[in-house]
Design a protein around this motif. Sequence first.
Motif, mmCIF file in Angstrom:
data_model
loop_
_atom_site.group_PDB
_atom_site.id
_atom_site.type_symbol
_atom_site.label_atom_id
_atom_site.label_comp_id
_atom_site.label_asym_id
_atom_site.label_seq_id
_atom_site.Cartn_x
_atom_site.Cartn_y
_atom_site.Cartn_z
ATOM 1 N N UNK A 169 0.826 -1.202 0.000
ATOM 2 C CA UNK A 169 0.000 0.000 0.000
ATOM 3 C C UNK A 169 0.863 1.256 0.000
ATOM 4 N N UNK A 170 1.912 1.264 0.824
ATOM 5 C CA UNK A 170 2.782 2.433 0.903
ATOM 6 C C UNK A 170 3.485 2.719 -0.418
ATOM 7 N N UNK A 171 3.892 1.666 -1.106
ATOM 8 C CA UNK A 171 4.671 1.829 -2.320
ATOM 9 C C UNK A 171 3.834 2.045 -3.565
ATOM 10 N N UNK A 172 2.637 1.458 -3.615
ATOM 11 C CA UNK A 172 1.900 1.436 -4.870
ATOM 12 C C UNK A 172 0.505 2.045 -4.817
ATOM 13 N N UNK A 173 0.087 2.536 -3.667
ATOM 14 C CA UNK A 173 -1.221 3.196 -3.622
ATOM 15 C C UNK A 173 -1.200 4.435 -4.507
ATOM 16 N N UNK A 174 -2.290 4.699 -5.209
ATOM 17 C CA UNK A 174 -2.393 5.884 -6.051
ATOM 18 C C UNK A 174 -2.777 7.063 -5.158
ATOM 19 N N UNK A 175 -1.754 7.762 -4.653
ATOM 20 C CA UNK A 175 -1.976 8.785 -3.642
ATOM 21 C C UNK A 175 -2.753 9.993 -4.166
ATOM 22 N N UNK A 176 -2.337 10.515 -5.336
ATOM 23 C CA UNK A 176 -2.881 11.778 -5.852
ATOM 24 C C UNK A 176 -2.762 12.838 -4.751
#
Length: 222
Positions: A169-176
């Motif tokens: 989640x930390x590395x690949x979540x689409x933060x926007x």
Amino acid sequence: MVARYLPTTKEEKQNATHEVMQQIALAALYRAGFFDRAAFYGDTCLRIFYGLQRFSEDMDFSLLQADENFRLENYFDAIIAEFKAIGREITITRKEKKTQTNVESAFLKDTTEIYNLRFSTEKNVKIKIEVDTQPPAGFATEHKLLMLPFSFMARCYTLSDLYAGKMHALLFRKWKNRVKGRDWYDFEWYVRNNIPLNFPTAARRPTRRLGGSPAHKNHPDR
């Protein structure tokens, strides 16, 4: 069950109500044999079974084996009956995913089924249930004891595999523009508690699709 949380504010009472709903839903799924086919994971699992000191609203589940024909609707009667036994009426609705959009959860794919469960008389109190019907390979599970609303065992991801999911989640979540501070809070929890990271599982996860597109196309799948 809510009273044992000793809530003193409206927010505390709502958080306690959410968690009680989650525990009752888990009990219902246990009675219906759900944990013979699936495991609990995610932040709410970490909160209820491993002692994370923050509330979490969503309930994430993963099938043990891929099954595109799985339907959570088969367990609706058991969930409704469990709540009715304590005098509460609930409604469960399936959330229809829009096409051509990215899902928000780091673990959700197009094959994830999403449902909302809420009290019939309190529309603002609801929990979201997500079931991954095409889970990643290689994760480990264990059975954990929950004492309320009665004593039962639920199948959960191990801490090392939950940690792998959080790193994903930390590395690949689409933060926007919606940075999720809870991910960093949870990451620090794993570090402070010296939880070993399941590296093989963490390495496999980036090859899965997030929202219908490759998360990291060239990452080795070990």
